[in-house]
Each structure stands twice: as structure tokens, then as C-alpha cells.
Scaffold this motif. Structure first.
Motif, short mmCIF file in Angstrom:
data_model
loop_
_atom_site.label_atom_id
_atom_site.label_comp_id
_atom_site.label_asym_id
_atom_site.label_seq_id
_atom_site.Cartn_x
_atom_site.Cartn_y
_atom_site.Cartn_z
N LEU A 77 -7.32 -8.75 6.72
CA LEU A 77 -8.38 -9.42 5.74
C LEU A 77 -8.90 -10.49 6.25
CD1 LEU A 77 -5.01 -9.66 3.06
CD2 LEU A 77 -7.43 -8.33 2.73
N ARG A 78 -10.14 -10.86 5.87
CA ARG A 78 -11.04 -11.87 6.01
C ARG A 78 -9.97 -13.35 6.01
NH1 ARG A 78 -14.83 -10.16 2.69
NH2 ARG A 78 -13.97 -11.51 1.34
N GLU A 79 -9.37 -13.44 4.89
CA GLU A 79 -8.48 -14.60 4.37
C GLU A 79 -7.37 -14.92 5.31
OE1 GLU A 79 -9.74 -12.04 2.63
OE2 GLU A 79 -10.79 -12.96 0.98
N ALA A 80 -6.97 -13.84 6.20
CA ALA A 80 -5.93 -14.17 7.07
C ALA A 80 -6.33 -14.90 8.30
CB ALA A 80 -5.37 -12.80 7.84
N GLY A 81 -7.68 -14.90 8.42
CA GLY A 81 -8.27 -15.95 9.38
C GLY A 81 -8.17 -15.25 10.75
N GLY A 82 -9.21 -15.86 11.66
CA GLY A 82 -9.28 -15.38 13.10
C GLY A 82 -10.36 -14.28 13.35
N LYS A 83 -10.71 -14.01 14.35
CA LYS A 83 -11.47 -12.73 14.83
C LYS A 83 -10.56 -11.60 14.51
CE LYS A 83 -14.07 -11.39 18.73
NZ LYS A 83 -13.42 -11.19 20.05
N PRO A 84 -11.00 -10.43 13.70
CA PRO A 84 -10.32 -9.04 13.58
C PRO A 84 -9.70 -8.77 15.01
CG PRO A 84 -12.35 -9.21 12.41
CD PRO A 84 -12.55 -10.31 13.36
N ALA A 85 -8.47 -8.56 14.96
CA ALA A 85 -7.75 -7.96 16.13
C ALA A 85 -7.86 -6.64 16.08
CB ALA A 85 -6.41 -8.78 16.29
N TYR A 86 -7.83 -6.18 15.15
CA TYR A 86 -7.56 -4.58 14.70
C TYR A 86 -8.72 -3.71 14.34
CZ TYR A 86 -2.90 -6.05 15.60
OH TYR A 86 -1.79 -6.61 16.13
N ARG A 87 -9.02 -2.31 14.51
CA ARG A 87 -9.82 -1.74 13.69
C ARG A 87 -9.36 -1.13 12.66
NH1 ARG A 87 -13.47 -1.35 18.30
NH2 ARG A 87 -14.87 -0.83 16.50
N ALA A 88 -10.22 -0.75 11.62
CA ALA A 88 -9.94 -0.18 10.28
C ALA A 88 -9.42 1.20 10.55
CB ALA A 88 -11.27 -0.18 9.54
N VAL A 89 -8.20 1.43 9.97
CA VAL A 89 -7.40 2.79 9.97
C VAL A 89 -6.97 3.32 8.59
CG1 VAL A 89 -7.05 3.10 12.38
CG2 VAL A 89 -5.42 1.78 11.21
N THR A 90 -7.01 4.45 8.32
CA THR A 90 -6.29 5.03 7.27
C THR A 90 -4.89 5.12 7.80
OG1 THR A 90 -6.59 7.30 7.66
CG2 THR A 90 -8.06 6.25 6.23
N TRP A 91 -3.92 5.55 6.90
CA TRP A 91 -2.26 5.55 7.30
C TRP A 91 -2.31 6.71 8.03
CZ3 TRP A 91 1.97 4.72 3.14
CH2 TRP A 91 3.14 4.46 3.93
N PRO A 92 -2.86 7.85 7.61
CA PRO A 92 -2.64 9.21 8.22
C PRO A 92 -3.44 9.05 9.71
CG PRO A 92 -3.66 9.65 6.14
CD PRO A 92 -3.75 8.15 6.32
N GLU A 93 -4.68 8.43 9.81
CA GLU A 93 -5.04 8.09 11.07
C GLU A 93 -4.27 7.19 12.00
OE1 GLU A 93 -10.02 7.92 9.79
OE2 GLU A 93 -8.72 6.00 9.92
N TYR A 94 -3.54 6.29 11.41
CA TYR A 94 -2.61 5.41 12.15
C TYR A 94 -1.49 6.58 12.70
CZ TYR A 94 0.53 2.09 14.06
OH TYR A 94 1.34 1.51 15.04
N MET A 95 -1.04 7.31 11.68
CA MET A 95 0.09 8.20 12.13
C MET A 95 -0.16 8.95 13.32
SD MET A 95 2.56 7.42 10.49
CE MET A 95 3.77 8.57 9.52
N ALA A 96 -1.58 9.51 13.25
CA ALA A 96 -1.72 10.33 14.32
C ALA A 96 -2.21 9.53 15.89
CB ALA A 96 -3.52 11.03 14.14
N VAL A 97 -2.33 8.33 15.62
CA VAL A 97 -2.47 7.42 16.95
C VAL A 97 -1.04 7.28 17.37
CG1 VAL A 97 -2.93 5.21 17.70
CG2 VAL A 97 -4.48 6.40 16.29
N ARG A 98 -0.21 7.15 16.41
CA ARG A 98 1.31 7.00 16.69
C ARG A 98 1.96 8.11 17.50
NH1 ARG A 98 6.21 4.75 12.86
NH2 ARG A 98 6.20 6.86 12.27
N LYS A 99 1.47 9.15 17.03
CA LYS A 99 1.95 10.35 17.37
C LYS A 99 1.79 10.44 19.06
CE LYS A 99 1.78 15.36 16.84
NZ LYS A 99 1.45 16.49 16.08
N LYS A 100 0.52 10.16 19.29
CA LYS A 100 -0.18 10.18 20.67
C LYS A 100 0.80 8.95 21.38
CE LYS A 100 -3.24 12.22 21.04
NZ LYS A 100 -4.81 12.58 20.44
N ALA A 101 0.98 7.97 20.81
CA ALA A 101 1.54 6.82 21.43
C ALA A 101 2.94 7.14 21.71
CB ALA A 101 1.58 5.68 20.68
N PHE A 102 3.67 7.97 21.06
CA PHE A 102 4.89 8.54 21.49
C PHE A 102 5.08 9.43 22.36
CE2 PHE A 102 6.67 7.38 16.84
CZ PHE A 102 7.47 6.47 17.35
N THR A 103 4.11 10.08 22.71
CA THR A 103 4.32 11.18 23.49
C THR A 103 3.77 10.47 24.85
OG1 THR A 103 1.79 11.82 22.92
CG2 THR A 103 3.60 13.21 22.37
#
Ligand SMILES: C=C1C[C@]23C[C@@]1(O)CC[C@H]2[C@@]12CCC[C@@](C)(C(=O)O1)[C@H]2[C@@H]3C(=O)O
Ligand SMILES: O=C(O)CCC(=O)C(=O)O
Ligand SMILES: [Fe+2]
Length: 359
Positions: A309-335
Motif C-alpha cells: 500500500l502506498r499509505e504504508a510508506g517507503g519504496k515498495p519492497a515487494y512485487r504484486a502477486v495474487t495468492w495462488p501466485e504466491y503459493m506457487a512461489v512458496r512451493k518452489k521455496a520449500f523445495t
């Protein structure tokens, strides 16, 4: 209880916890006790689990401190009646007491998020956990639960009724807690209303319920109820938690009965641009009694991109992801043993991220 013939102990879908007299190698986890465990009761000094009382005028500041320092807190004064929680608990205990064959009618099918069996996270580990769980969507409650109770008898009706009532209370509480989180970020009521008008976060949030059963265990030092993890969504209400510090684990105090543990999830860390962080937690087992817990998970609809959120302040530290996209990344991270949140940090290249999500 004898194991039904078509669910033999060799069936990878079912391990008969009630019949187990020892912890087999399949369920024995090495390195479980490499950190001391401290009691997180109110006299525990810096290890005391933070408590937030929603009725307190200082609640937003307390949420800010807890979400920044712990990623979790005990929520009191939430207004969900004790008598409803007692009925919910009794119905869940009744469901877990069903014969294995009946519970396994609702077995989680590959790729499904709902269903009965080992927690979804267990598919990333060679060892099995000392628990069973049931995930369902309160939005499809009656149809999801017909898989467990195809005859839709008395138990089905009572389970559905009590869970519908609970969901009504919890979904309203989720909106109130989201307001508190936005106030904790420092937003005025007007700014929070503008954020809601632009992103419709609270309005569109979806709920998932996950019920855990941790059967009593003949050798609890070798077994694990639920591996240390962070929850992936916005935030979760649980009825208990274990803090995982770098050098110690903190046990949630027993007087937390009726208080909800609130866990900040990974997508909330992204939404708040890292100001609030998700919390590692796990569940242990004991040799005296079974334990049940209930997780009420809130997150965005599947097709919504979550970005800082812009309102959280600072330079965005993360890219935009949907929940299923994040789950796919997390699956890779686990392996690979990597951190899923680092993999979606702003420093990750756009192309690298789409490779991660699509492969
Ligand atoms: C909404 C969800 C969060 C969850 C995955 C799920 O689709 C349904 C079950 C949830 C749960 C409960 C136990 C721990 C956990 C890591 C898991 O394996 O399943 C969480 C998931 C999560 O927070 O990612
Ligand atoms: O059972 C507990 O105390 C924790 C449950 C949990 O972490 C979960 O369901 O995600
Ligand atoms: Fe969890």
C-alpha cells in the motif's frame, strides 16, 4: 479401533493415530529440540506474548507494536460469545471422532485446497506430521460438508448451523480487525476509508477454515503436530500458537482460552510493505491428551494482485502477486530451502518472477 480393510495401515492416505503405540520412523522428526522453549505467560518479560484488548482505547498502538515485533498477538475483548466457541469446539471434536472411513470420504484430492487429511504443507516434507485436519470454505459450507455427511442428517445440520453462526461472527470481526490494522499503520479514519474505497480489501476478503486434530502421542519428543511455518494470507485467527524466535520458542499461555491468537500472514507483510511481518509458528503434541484447534484464514480473492500500500510508506519492497501466485512461489521455496518472501521482493526481476510462477 481396528483399521477398516480398505484403509490399511499401508494406505498412504491414512495413519491410524489412535492405534499407534510408538512413533514410527515415518513420523519421527530430527532436530526438534535444538531451541529452548520458554513460557509466554504475562510475567515472562520480553517473551510475554503481546495481548490486545479490542475494547481498549490504546488497541491500535498495541496492534502496531505486536505486528512489528512479533507478527502475532492474543486478541481479547473480541465479542465472540464464549457459549458459541464452546458449541463450535464440541462440534469439531465430534467430527474428528468420526470413524476413519467416514472422514476419508472427504479426503483432500490432489491440487484441492479443501478436504480431509494431512495439512497441505505436509506434501513438501518427507516426514509425516502427528495431526489430521479438515479444510473447508465457509462460502460453500453446505456442499463441502456433504462430502463428510452425505446423508445430511442431524450431525450435518448441527455442524453447518454452528459453523454458519461462527463464520458470521468471525467475518464481521475480520472487518473490525482490518480497521484496527490500518489504524495501527497510522492511517486516520478518512485515509482508511479512502484505501478501502480504492482497493476494497475488507469487502472482498475471503475466509477459509482449517480444523486441526493433534492426537495424543506415545513419544511427543520425536513427533510434530504441525511444522514451523508462516500462514500465507492476510491474517489468521487461531485458538493457540508457538512463537519461533531465532534462539527460542515461546509457548502461548494457557490462560489464552477464548482469546484468539492473531497471526500476521505473508501477504499482509507484502501489503504493509514489511512494516508488519508474518510469524513462524508450529504445533507440538503431548502424551496426555488430544488437542484441537481452529484456524480462520483471511486473504484476498484468487484473482486480486496484492502489492504494498502506498499509505504504508517507503519504496515498495515487494512485487504484486495474487495468492495462488504466491503459493506457487512458496512451493518452489520449500523445495529449494529459499525464502518465498525474498523471492517476491522488489529486487526480483519481473521475468524471473513470471518464470517462478509459471514453471
Ligand atoms: C487458506 C489456506 C491457508 C492454508 C492453505 C489454505 O488453502 C487452507 C489450509 C491452510 C493451512 C493450515 C495449516 C498450515 C498451512 C501452512 C497449511 O498447510 O494449510 C496453512 C495454509 C497457509 O497459510 O498457507
Ligand atoms: O494448532 C495450532 O495451534 C496452530 C495451527 C496453525 O498454525 C494453522 O492451522 O495454520
Ligand atoms: Fe499456521
Amino acid at each position: 479401533m481396528p483399521t477398516p480393510s480398505h484403509l490399511s495401515s499401508k494406505d498412504p492416505r491414512y495413519f491410524d493415530f489412535r492405534a499407534a503405540r510408538r512413533v514410527p520412523e515415518t513420523h519421527a522428526w530430527p532436530g526438534l529440540h535444538d531451541h529452548p522453549v520458554v513460557d509466554g505467560g504475562h510475567s515472562a518479560g520480553e517473551d510475554a506474548v503481546p495481548v490486545v484488548d479490542m475494547r481498549d482505547p490504546g488497541a491500535a498502538e498495541a496492534v502496531a507494536r505486536a505486528a512489528e515485533q512479533w507478527g502475532a498477538f492474543l486478541l481479547q475483548g473480541h465479542g465472540v460469545p464464549h457459549e458459541l466457541l464452546a458449541r463450535v469446539e464440541a462440534r469439531i471434536a465430534g467430527m474428528f471422532a468420526l470413524p476413519a472411513t467416514e472422514k476419508m470420504r472427504a479426503v483432500r484430492r490432489p491440487g484441492d485446497s479443501c478436504g480431509y487429511g494431512s495439512p497441505p504443507i505436509s506434501s513438501f516434507f518427507a516426514k509425516s506430521m502427528w495431526s489430521e485436519g479438515y479444510t473447508f470454505s465457509p462460502a460453500n459450507l453446505r456442499s463441502d460438508l456433504r462430502r463428510l455427511w452425505p446423508k445430511q442428517g442431524h450431525d450435518y445440520r448441527l455442524f453447518c448451523e454452528v459453523m454458519e453462526e461462527f463464520h458470521g461472527e468471525m467475518r464481521a470481526l475480520s472487518d473490525r480487525l482490518m480497521e484496527l490494522f490500518l489504524a495501527a499503520l497510522g492511517l486516520t479514519g478518512e485515509q482508511a476509508a479512502a484505501v478501502e474505497a480504492e482497493h476494497r480489501i475488507a469487502e472482498t476478503m475471503t475466509a477459509t477454515m482449517h480444523l486441526n486434530w493433534y492426537p495424543k502421542c506415545p513419544d511427543p519428543k520425536r513427533a510434530l503436530g504441525l511444522i514451523a511455518h508462516t500462514d500465507s494470507g492476510f491474517f489468521t485467527f487461531v485458538l493457540q500458537l508457538f512463537r519461533h524466535g531465532p534462539d527460542r520458542r515461546v509457548t502461548v499461555p494457557a490462560e489464552a482460552r477464548d482469546a484468539f491468537v492473531v497471526n500476521v500472514g505473508d501477504l499482509f507483510q507484502i501489503l504493509t510493505n514489511g512494516r508488519f511481518h508474518s510469524v513462524y509458528h508450529r504445533a507440538v503434541v503431548n502424551c496426555d491428551s488430544d488437542r484441537i484447534s481452529l484456524g480462520y484464514f483471511l486473504g484476498p480473492p484468487a484473482d486480486t494482485k496484492v502489492a504494498p500500500l502506498r499509505e504504508a510508506g517507503g519504496k515498495p519492497a515487494y512485487r504484486a502477486v495474487t495468492w495462488p501466485e504466491y503459493m506457487a512461489v512458496r512451493k518452489k521455496a520449500f523445495t529449494t530451502g529459499a525464502s518465498a518472501l525474498k523471492m517476491v521482493s522488489a529486487s526480483t526481476d519481473d521475468d524471473d518472477l513470471s518464470d517462478l510462477i509459471s514453471s
